[in-house]
Design an enzyme around this catalytic site. Structure first.
Site, PDB file in Angstrom:
ATOM      1  N   ASP A  90      37.704  31.008  41.415  1.00  9.61           N
ATOM      2  CA  ASP A  90      38.411  32.137  40.802  1.00  9.61           C
ATOM      3  C   ASP A  90      38.415  31.914  39.291  1.00  9.61           C
ATOM      4  O   ASP A  90      39.119  31.039  38.793  1.00  9.61           O
ATOM      5  CB  ASP A  90      39.849  32.227  41.315  1.00  9.61           C
ATOM      6  CG  ASP A  90      39.942  32.734  42.747  1.00  9.61           C
ATOM      7  OD1 ASP A  90      38.912  32.762  43.443  1.00  9.61           O
ATOM      8  OD2 ASP A  90      41.057  33.087  43.178  1.00  9.61           O
ATOM      9  N   LYS A 152      39.519  40.082  41.071  1.00 10.14           N
ATOM     10  CA  LYS A 152      40.868  39.607  41.379  1.00 10.14           C
ATOM     11  C   LYS A 152      41.811  40.142  40.310  1.00 10.14           C
ATOM     12  O   LYS A 152      41.491  40.146  39.121  1.00 10.14           O
ATOM     13  CB  LYS A 152      40.896  38.079  41.413  1.00 10.14           C
ATOM     14  CG  LYS A 152      42.270  37.487  41.717  1.00 10.14           C
ATOM     15  CD  LYS A 152      42.203  35.961  41.761  1.00 10.14           C
ATOM     16  CE  LYS A 152      43.591  35.347  41.870  1.00 10.14           C
ATOM     17  NZ  LYS A 152      43.549  33.860  41.881  1.00 10.14           N
ATOM     18  N   LYS A 181      40.537  41.201  45.416  1.00 11.66           N
ATOM     19  CA  LYS A 181      41.607  40.261  45.739  1.00 11.66           C
ATOM     20  C   LYS A 181      42.864  40.672  44.981  1.00 11.66           C
ATOM     21  O   LYS A 181      42.889  40.661  43.753  1.00 11.66           O
ATOM     22  CB  LYS A 181      41.219  38.829  45.386  1.00 11.66           C
ATOM     23  CG  LYS A 181      42.340  37.815  45.652  1.00 11.66           C
ATOM     24  CD  LYS A 181      41.888  36.388  45.385  1.00 11.66           C
ATOM     25  CE  LYS A 181      43.049  35.399  45.499  1.00 11.66           C
ATOM     26  NZ  LYS A 181      42.624  34.003  45.277  1.00 11.66           N
TER      27      LYS A 181
END
Length: 213
Positions: A90, A152, A181
Site C-alpha cells: 500500500d 485506496k 480499498k
C-alpha cells in the site's frame, strides 16, 4: 457477496505497535480468515513467518503516512518489502505533486513501485480527505493507467477518513478495471457493508474482529 472477513485487511499501523500486538493481529487474521494483515515494514519478516502456509497475506506500506518520499526511496522501500516477504504493498501517493499537477512524478512513482512489486498487488493511497473531487478522479485514473491494482482512500493518519461519496467517485472512475480499498475510520459491520455495496473490494480497518462478529 463473499464472506465479509475476506474483504478485510486487518490493520495495525500504530507507531507504538509491539511484536506481541502484531502476533495477535496475525493470529486473529488466521482465526477469522481475513484477506491480509496490514503492518509497518519493520514487522514484515515476523508476520511472514507467523502466517506461513496460512491464507491471510502480508501487506505493508510505502511512503507512509505522508507520501512525500522521493520516487527512488519508494522504489527502494518496495523492493525491501518484497525481499522480506510482503505479498501486497500500500503506497501513499505524493499528494503535493498531484496538487501541483506534476503528473510525471505521480506516474513514475506508481510505475516504479509496480515494477518493484514483481506482480504482487499494489494499492495506491490517495488520501481523499485532502483532495477535491476532480483530484480524486485524476488520481484514480493515473493509478488505473499506471498498472496498480487498487485505489485506496486513506491512511487513517490524516484529517479525515473515507466517505461513501469518495468510494462512489472512485468506483465510477475506475469501474471494474481495478479494485477500490475503503479505509479510514471504518468501525462497524454496517459501515463496512455500506462501503462494499457502493463498490469497495477491500476494507482497511483495525476493527476487523468487531466488524466480523
Amino acid at each position: 457477496m463473499k464472506n465479509l472477513a475476506q474483504f478485510i485487511d486487518h490493520t495495525n499501523l500504530h507507531p507504538c505497535a509491539k511484536k506481541t500486538d502484531i502476533g495477535l493481529l496475525c493470529d486473529e487474521a488466521i482465526k477469522y480468515d481475513f484477506a491480509s494483515v496490514c503492518i509497518n515494514p519493520f514487522y514484515v519478516p515476523f508476520a511472514k513467518t507467523r502466517l506461513k502456509d496460512k491464507n491471510p497475506k502480508v501487506c505493508s506500506v510505502v511512503g507512509f503516512p505522508l507520501g512525500s518520499n522521493s520516487v527512488e526511496m519508494k522504489y527502494a522501500e518496495a523492493r525491501f518489502l518484497i525481499f522480506n516477504g510482503a505479498d501486497e504493498i500500500d503506497m501513499v501517493m505524493n499528494i503535493g505533486a498531484l496538487k501541483d499537477e506534476r503528473i510525471n512524478i505521480i506516474k513514475k512513482e506508481i510505475e516504479k513501485v509496480v515494477d518493484a512489486a514483481e506482480g504482487r498487488i499494489v494499492k495506491v493511497i490517495i488520501e481523499t480527505s485532502l483532495l477535491e473531487n476532480d483530484e480524486k478522479i485524476l488520481a484514480s485514473n493515473l493509478i488505473k493507467d499506471c498498472g496498480a491494482n487498487f485505489v485506496k482512500t486513506s491512511t487513517g493518519f490524516s484529517i479525515g477518513g473515507v466517505t461513501i461519496k469518495d468510494v462512489e467517485i472512485i468506483k465510477k472512475t475506475v469501474g471494474d478495471e481495478i479494485g477500490v480499498k475503503a479505509s479510514g475510520g471504518i468501525k462497524t459491520k454496517e459501515e463496512a457493508i455500506s462501503f462494499i455495496q457502493v463498490g469497495a473490494d477491500r476494507i482497511g480497518t483495525s476493527n476487523g474482529v468487531k466488524i466480523t462478529l
